[in-house]
Design a protein around this motif. Sequence first.
Motif: not given
Length: 251
Positions: A126, A130, A188, A201, A204
């Motif tokens: 992540v 994106n 995700i 991630a 995030p």
Amino acid sequence: MPAKLTANDTNGIQVTLKRGGHSPYNSQFSALNSQFNPYLQTVISVANLSYAFNDAVALRFPDFEVVQGDHLLLTGQSGSGKTTLLHLIGGLRRNYKGSIRIDNTELSSLTSSTIDRFRGGRIGFVFQRNHLIPALTVEDNLRMAPYLAGIPIDDARVDQLLNRLDLTHQRQKRVHQLSQGQAQRVAIARAVLNRPAIVVADEPTSSLDDNNCRRVIDLLLQVAGENSSSLLVATHDRRLMDRMKKQIILS
């Protein structure tokens, strides 16, 4: 460059490691992860790791291990190497010194032609952005994850995640038609679609308000838990520290 690695379990045990070099506390930190289940598999092992950008002074990282299903925060000030460490663990940066083992495979032993598929089957990312493909629908963005990893596309799994993340009605939309929160949920879903052993991630929640911050970290913890995935989150967001007690601190 000083650094420490701190782990807190439910009993408040804390271990601090100095950056670089060996420490007798490394084994104690590993023991904290597995003290309640000694049969958990080590999915990430980092030892004597350093990385230099061109002629810059090398970043040095503490030794640590992550076991299956563990959740850790990677914290520190901007420029301390959080994103670099995630990229090294994910095989997005090469030519490091030291050792990074993922599922007992040394990343430096993989060729450039094999590491992409190795990563695709074992690690879900992540990113801060994106990186969804604008020309594809939400559904096809998800279907790209197994395709790029060289594994069969499981449309039932795609349906399951779209439903789980309240995205069923968005499946035929393009990325530009999504809200920020919807696009993040798609990212995700893509990260966990292949049931990876590891989910990483990068910042995030940094641009989110408190309510959406809670939703995102809840979602990451839930989907990682449902797949028994280890979760490693790089952040400077102090709101996450009450939710994930174990920390690797770079400074």
